[in-house]
Design an enzyme around this catalytic site. Structure first.
Site, PDB file in Angstrom:
ATOM      1  N   ASP A 176     -23.164  33.563 -41.887  1.00  0.00           N
ATOM      2  CA  ASP A 176     -22.163  34.073 -40.946  1.00  0.00           C
ATOM      3  C   ASP A 176     -20.922  33.184 -40.933  1.00  0.00           C
ATOM      4  O   ASP A 176     -19.792  33.676 -40.955  1.00  0.00           O
ATOM      5  CB  ASP A 176     -22.742  34.058 -39.527  1.00  0.00           C
ATOM      6  CG  ASP A 176     -23.482  35.327 -39.172  1.00  0.00           C
ATOM      7  OD1 ASP A 176     -23.230  36.366 -39.786  1.00  0.00           O
ATOM      8  OD2 ASP A 176     -24.323  35.260 -38.259  1.00  0.00           O
ATOM      9  N   LEU A 177     -21.152  31.896 -40.851  1.00  0.00           N
ATOM     10  CA  LEU A 177     -20.023  30.965 -40.721  1.00  0.00           C
ATOM     11  C   LEU A 177     -19.190  30.923 -41.997  1.00  0.00           C
ATOM     12  O   LEU A 177     -17.956  30.891 -41.950  1.00  0.00           O
ATOM     13  CB  LEU A 177     -20.530  29.563 -40.362  1.00  0.00           C
ATOM     14  CG  LEU A 177     -21.155  29.433 -38.970  1.00  0.00           C
ATOM     15  CD1 LEU A 177     -21.876  28.096 -38.826  1.00  0.00           C
ATOM     16  CD2 LEU A 177     -20.102  29.589 -37.868  1.00  0.00           C
TER      17      LEU A 177
END
Lengths: 402, 402
Positions: A165-166
């Site tokens: 996600d990051l």
């Protein structure tokens, strides 16, 4: 925050980490970000961690410095308002960040009918648009089978940092900047899709792990041992833990010297006919090497180890808990200029970070808190769509905005 | 790859993942990247994974599409050549990606004396420039204490995905694009520093984890349970594992229905006076909920679970090994247009990825392999510094280039 992108206006319809963090990175370099949420909040409005009274610390972390517009997108008039905001005119506008499906009223095609130079940065789960989240992509790619140690037996171990996600959020911000640069030169807009699964797969490709799996097979579990060089956790005499790393030859010689292990390591090298100046041999022979370091580090308190390691430029860290780190580690102090203590929508006051990058030629501008849900609905509709107070009142009365 | 940034020329002096992946992302969107290495290779030239004959698959994954120049930077003449390349004139040049220390001949100040509009994107370990790597930053921030389960007892569990490196690389590419945009408008260059530790700290801030630690204290270990909602690994009847996630109310109702658990879940809710439509309550009561799902999923083979989950739009994945994923999962196929099978410097042929983002308005251009070390030394010195063949020959004779 920094003022670089203040001529850009981004509209965001997104949830969870990847899409919202993409827009957050843009906002923290100065872009005006308008986040559109359903009335009452989107799917991520109550996501944990939460405050004692249930307000999401996650949501207010990811929406910092954005303006909030709440619209009932379940009705055609509400959907039209969202489309109008996304495709509103303006040289630096027409930038859209979303994780909504590629079909439907927020499809790039439908939106580009209103504004042909629109840039849509769309975060997907799988490449084909099927839903996926960090934890399912990670399981599909096998990382939980190589995390943890023998103690975990036949059980997978999930990661706790939502790594994909990051990375996706930061990479999508980069991709959007490239698309915007292209639009400045050519006038051409386009849709950019960034699937979580492609981000994960390309990262494993870029670091050689796909080639390794294809040529050598699956990597086994190595516990906390650093793959391919020297590194592992070690216990100190006072029951603390340290992560010690020696990837380069210089890090290795510094570590051996700091622990007075030159003779023991040389004897072991001779016995094994090994050359520990090669990082790969330090990994291959790790089971022979580790006991020397277990003993040497196990004879030192953390304070003693710290003294030796710092004097010897050893690459290491103690294993801290997050709270201990924040309370005691000056390298991780939540202090200016990177952090500012603010009041947040939860009612809590705590330090919030600006942009991770420091631009040394440009002063930072203050970090801004997240909005309350719908805080800027009226302001944005008046400013961007030039709606009159009467019209805005009618939309409120109809329950289309909040 | 895509052609967007083909008017940009980036010089890279960097090792390992963060800096090289930043330049790789730029290269894969079209920037001309010149990587300068010491003769014989830098600190990452032999980093694992490696081929059977010891060639680094990691290095050749991270240097794809770059040009390689090998220079002896241990001598003043070699250092001057590097400085000349970094500060060479040209509207889209003067972009420098590095993880070298802020002091010395590659300091921004020293370089900017030759080219005032230089942009330096410098990846650091700690904010003050002290060395750190992904694994030490992660240990310092406490993530290994909340990874793994009770089985791991008092031992930390390192992550295997170099998450902070990867986020830093993507974020640094974004920051460099913002700085370059600023330079286009103002003519102003600057140094941008991106410390691994600040990237990690801000990510934990953006997702509410710092606020949680400051207000609630340290998060305990939750094993594979997804924090704050419903999710965990479950075993199937045929000994496979699945990761099942229900963050939203819709995911939850879909999952319960797919497993025919409506009555059992309703009875449990009634017994506990709980409302499982709230994600937080699904987490709070996870120990009561999990046995229902253990039993329901444990009665199904993986194939049966797959059928039910796909029919019910459940958010899930099986836990695959990486090799199995690559061999059998069509969603992770290493196929065109994202991947192309190439010959690499190791002599191996395998599929290599282009940019993770797909730009739907622009055709991809072919993925390029990594260079051999020094492959472009002569070409780059002639082209960028206009050195004559005679002069290049002299530099070779002096052992300054290779």
């Amino acid at each position: 925050m920094y003022p670089f992108l203040s001529d850009l206006r981004v509209v965001e319809c997104a949830s969870f980490i990847a899409g919202p963090s993409c827009a957050l990175h843009l906002a923290q370099l100065g872009a005006q970000v308008i986040r559109i949420d359903p009335i009452g909040g989107g799917m991520d409005f109550n996501r944990w961690p939460v405050s004692a009274d249930g307000r999401s610390l996650y949501w207010e972390g990811l929406q910092k410095g954005k303006r909030s517009v709440a619209i009932d997108m379940g009705r055609p008039e509400g959907r039209q308002l969202a489309v109008d905001l996304i495709t509103a005119p303006g040289a630096g506008a027409g930038l859209f960040v979303t994780n909504y499906p590629q079909q439907g009223f927020l499809s790039h095609e439908a939106l580009a009918a209103h504004r042909p130079d629109l840039i849509t940065a769309r975060v997907l789960g799988w490449r084909d648009g099927a839903p996926a989240v960090d934890y399912t992509v990670n399981a599909a790619l096998g990382m939980p089978w190589i995390t943890g140690s023998d103690r975990n037996g036949e059980e997978p171990v999930n990661h706790v940092v939502p790594a994909w996600d990051l990375v996706t959020g930061a990479y999508a911000a980069f991709a959007l900047m490239a698309a915007e640069r292209h639009r400045l030169r050519t006038g051409q807009g386009q849709e950019v899709t960034v699937p979580l699964s492609d981000v994960a797969l390309t990262c494993l490709g870029h670091t050689g792990q796909l080639a390794e799996a294809l040529t050598t097979g699956d990597r086994p579990r190595y516990g906390n041992a650093l793959f391919g060089a020297f590194g592992r956790d070690f216990a100190t005499a006072d029951g603390q833990r340290v992560m010690v790393v020696a990837i380069t030859a210089r890090q290795w010689s510094g570590l051996v010297k700091a622990l007075d292990l030159q003779a023991a390591v040389a004897a072991l090298a001779s016995q094994l006919h090994a050359d520990f100046t090669e990082e790969g041999q330090r990994f291959t022979h790790r089971q022979a090497l580790f006991p020397l370091f277990d003993k040497a580090i196990g004879a030192l308190t953390l304070a003693q180890a710290r003294e030796r390691f710092e004097a010897g430029s050893v690459l290491w860290s103690s294993y801290q808990t997050l709270r201990t780190a924040l309370d005691t580690d000056p390298r991780l102090a939540l202090a200016a200029p990177l952090f500012e203590t603010l009041g947040h929508p939860s009612g809590l006051h705590y330090p919030a970070p600006g942009a991770a990058a420091s631009f040394h030629g440009t002063p930072r501008v203050p970090v801004q808190r997240a909005p309350h849900l719908g805080e800027h609905t009226d302001q944005v509709l008046a400013e961007v769509l030039s709606l009159s107070p009467t019209r805005i009142g009618q939309l409120h009365d109809a329950g289309l905005i909040a």
